[in-house]
Design a protein around this motif. Sequence first.
Motif, PDB file in Angstrom:
ATOM      1  N   CYS A  79      -3.285  -6.977 -17.004  1.00  0.00           N
ATOM      2  CA  CYS A  79      -3.160  -5.515 -17.127  1.00  0.00           C
ATOM      3  C   CYS A  79      -2.162  -4.965 -16.116  1.00  0.00           C
ATOM      4  O   CYS A  79      -1.325  -4.109 -16.428  1.00  0.00           O
ATOM      5  CB  CYS A  79      -4.525  -4.856 -16.935  1.00  0.00           C
ATOM      6  SG  CYS A  79      -5.660  -5.145 -18.306  1.00  0.00           S
ATOM      7  N   ILE A  80      -2.268  -5.431 -14.878  1.00  0.00           N
ATOM      8  CA  ILE A  80      -1.346  -4.963 -13.827  1.00  0.00           C
ATOM      9  C   ILE A  80       0.083  -5.339 -14.184  1.00  0.00           C
ATOM     10  O   ILE A  80       1.024  -4.543 -14.025  1.00  0.00           O
ATOM     11  CB  ILE A  80      -1.747  -5.553 -12.455  1.00  0.00           C
ATOM     12  CG1 ILE A  80      -3.092  -4.961 -12.012  1.00  0.00           C
ATOM     13  CG2 ILE A  80      -0.677  -5.279 -11.415  1.00  0.00           C
ATOM     14  CD1 ILE A  80      -3.638  -5.588 -10.744  1.00  0.00           C
ATOM     15  N   LEU A  81       0.294  -6.571 -14.672  1.00  0.00           N
ATOM     16  CA  LEU A  81       1.627  -7.032 -15.036  1.00  0.00           C
ATOM     17  C   LEU A  81       2.196  -6.199 -16.181  1.00  0.00           C
ATOM     18  O   LEU A  81       3.377  -5.801 -16.159  1.00  0.00           O
ATOM     19  CB  LEU A  81       1.565  -8.512 -15.442  1.00  0.00           C
ATOM     20  CG  LEU A  81       2.913  -9.181 -15.787  1.00  0.00           C
ATOM     21  CD1 LEU A  81       3.842  -9.145 -14.575  1.00  0.00           C
ATOM     22  CD2 LEU A  81       2.697 -10.607 -16.247  1.00  0.00           C
ATOM     23  N   SER A  82       1.354  -5.919 -17.190  1.00  0.00           N
ATOM     24  CA  SER A  82       1.813  -5.105 -18.322  1.00  0.00           C
ATOM     25  C   SER A  82       2.190  -3.703 -17.868  1.00  0.00           C
ATOM     26  O   SER A  82       3.208  -3.133 -18.285  1.00  0.00           O
ATOM     27  CB  SER A  82       0.711  -5.025 -19.386  1.00  0.00           C
ATOM     28  OG  SER A  82       0.406  -6.303 -19.876  1.00  0.00           O
ATOM     29  N   TRP A  83       1.362  -3.112 -17.009  1.00  0.00           N
ATOM     30  CA  TRP A  83       1.659  -1.761 -16.494  1.00  0.00           C
ATOM     31  C   TRP A  83       2.952  -1.756 -15.714  1.00  0.00           C
ATOM     32  O   TRP A  83       3.773  -0.849 -15.833  1.00  0.00           O
ATOM     33  CB  TRP A  83       0.503  -1.301 -15.606  1.00  0.00           C
ATOM     34  CG  TRP A  83       0.778   0.036 -14.958  1.00  0.00           C
ATOM     35  CD1 TRP A  83       0.568   1.260 -15.481  1.00  0.00           C
ATOM     36  CD2 TRP A  83       1.342   0.254 -13.658  1.00  0.00           C
ATOM     37  NE1 TRP A  83       0.950   2.243 -14.601  1.00  0.00           N
ATOM     38  CE2 TRP A  83       1.442   1.652 -13.466  1.00  0.00           C
ATOM     39  CE3 TRP A  83       1.766  -0.596 -12.641  1.00  0.00           C
ATOM     40  CZ2 TRP A  83       1.952   2.199 -12.308  1.00  0.00           C
ATOM     41  CZ3 TRP A  83       2.277  -0.041 -11.487  1.00  0.00           C
ATOM     42  CH2 TRP A  83       2.368   1.343 -11.323  1.00  0.00           C
ATOM     43  N   TRP A  84       3.181  -2.789 -14.903  1.00  0.00           N
ATOM     44  CA  TRP A  84       4.401  -2.859 -14.077  1.00  0.00           C
ATOM     45  C   TRP A  84       5.641  -2.938 -14.963  1.00  0.00           C
ATOM     46  O   TRP A  84       6.643  -2.269 -14.720  1.00  0.00           O
ATOM     47  CB  TRP A  84       4.305  -4.083 -13.154  1.00  0.00           C
ATOM     48  CG  TRP A  84       5.526  -4.236 -12.282  1.00  0.00           C
ATOM     49  CD1 TRP A  84       5.800  -3.605 -11.121  1.00  0.00           C
ATOM     50  CD2 TRP A  84       6.649  -5.092 -12.530  1.00  0.00           C
ATOM     51  NE1 TRP A  84       7.015  -3.988 -10.620  1.00  0.00           N
ATOM     52  CE2 TRP A  84       7.561  -4.908 -11.473  1.00  0.00           C
ATOM     53  CE3 TRP A  84       6.963  -5.999 -13.552  1.00  0.00           C
ATOM     54  CZ2 TRP A  84       8.777  -5.603 -11.396  1.00  0.00           C
ATOM     55  CZ3 TRP A  84       8.165  -6.681 -13.477  1.00  0.00           C
ATOM     56  CH2 TRP A  84       9.058  -6.487 -12.424  1.00  0.00           C
ATOM     57  N   LYS A  85       5.573  -3.781 -16.028  1.00  0.00           N
ATOM     58  CA  LYS A  85       6.723  -3.899 -16.922  1.00  0.00           C
ATOM     59  C   LYS A  85       6.983  -2.587 -17.663  1.00  0.00           C
ATOM     60  O   LYS A  85       8.120  -2.162 -17.841  1.00  0.00           O
ATOM     61  CB  LYS A  85       6.470  -5.023 -17.937  1.00  0.00           C
ATOM     62  CG  LYS A  85       6.579  -6.424 -17.332  1.00  0.00           C
ATOM     63  CD  LYS A  85       6.408  -7.485 -18.426  1.00  0.00           C
ATOM     64  CE  LYS A  85       6.603  -8.888 -17.838  1.00  0.00           C
ATOM     65  NZ  LYS A  85       6.470  -9.924 -18.878  1.00  0.00           N
ATOM     66  N   TRP A  86       5.922  -1.939 -18.109  1.00  0.00           N
ATOM     67  CA  TRP A  86       6.071  -0.656 -18.818  1.00  0.00           C
ATOM     68  C   TRP A  86       6.687   0.401 -17.918  1.00  0.00           C
ATOM     69  O   TRP A  86       7.577   1.142 -18.307  1.00  0.00           O
ATOM     70  CB  TRP A  86       4.700  -0.214 -19.306  1.00  0.00           C
ATOM     71  CG  TRP A  86       4.718   1.126 -20.013  1.00  0.00           C
ATOM     72  CD1 TRP A  86       5.068   1.381 -21.300  1.00  0.00           C
ATOM     73  CD2 TRP A  86       4.370   2.396 -19.440  1.00  0.00           C
ATOM     74  NE1 TRP A  86       4.959   2.704 -21.579  1.00  0.00           N
ATOM     75  CE2 TRP A  86       4.543   3.363 -20.456  1.00  0.00           C
ATOM     76  CE3 TRP A  86       3.936   2.802 -18.181  1.00  0.00           C
ATOM     77  CZ2 TRP A  86       4.286   4.697 -20.244  1.00  0.00           C
ATOM     78  CZ3 TRP A  86       3.675   4.146 -17.971  1.00  0.00           C
ATOM     79  CH2 TRP A  86       3.853   5.075 -18.990  1.00  0.00           C
TER      80      TRP A  86
END
Length: 343
Positions: free
Chosen positions: A5-12
């Motif tokens: 989740c953190i990785l997805s948020w960072w990329k977004w």
Amino acid sequence: MIILCILSWWKWNAAIKDCWKRDKTHFSSSISMKGRVDLSGPSDNTQEAGNDPELPLFTFDFIASATSNFDESNKLGEGGFGDVYKGLLPGGQEVAVKRLSRSSGQGQEEFKNEMILIAKLQHRNLVRLLGCCIQGEEKMLVYEYMPNKSLDAFLFDPTRQELLDWKTRYDIIEGIARGLVYLHRDSRLRIIHRDLKASNILLDGEMKPKISDFGMARIFGRDQNQGNTTRVVGTFGYMSPEYAMEGLFSGKSDVYSFGVLVLEIVSGRRNNSFHNMTNIINIVGYAWRLWTEARITEMVHPTIEESCSMAQVLRCIHVGLLCVQDHANDKARHAIGCSYASE
């Protein structure tokens, strides 16, 4: 799962920032391309109806030179946004420069709003925007110069009121109405001004009125009739009751302000000059009292009594009173909002 989740948020978030930077760069380059014009002064060529007018971009040094480095003797006035200066372009054209104050709490958004809106509006009763300056922290708008300044400089000045005979006052009322009809119905954009008042009506060399200061204006869609805001802006006394109390604004809000202006023009008195009168708080209350007591002719300013057609004056007062009905849905204000220009 937390790590994913953190990785997805960072990329977004990174993608959003990258997109924003690209849009900002594109916007800046677009302004720069449009701003490459002859700085001896913008062209007077009329744009075709289907095209957005180009907005020349002036440099800070150029405008500083035109205003004698913003000399105090060239200062025309000031407002919440900052100061206005008179300038002279190399070709001899006089201009008015609105300079956004760095300490202004309201100016940033209003500046962008005014620049975008007024560049797309062309009408003889709207002040014309000639260019702008966006350089570092400096933001300025360059307008055509109005030698007679604003309506309030004549209307409420005891030494200059006599220069406004009835014909001139009637032409000013008619010009403001035509400008409003263009904003509300005839322009490509449907504009609600939201701050129509005597100080925002400028007068050219022939005393023809031009509506100015679109910092508070709002664009409406063609099918939109009403808007709502939690941030009520404008000038108390000119605001319609539904806007001042509930934040509801529409074309009827401008119609209300127009009605107050008409009553001021006929009487030569400021809207808020009645604080010493019993049970009268503004010009609207004063006019309604005289109307109900059949003493409405007492409202006419003494300097125009001899030059006016009393029937025409009374018709203007009647129109003004129809515009300032308390309820926005009153048939009278609704009807006048559609027909005040033809009247």
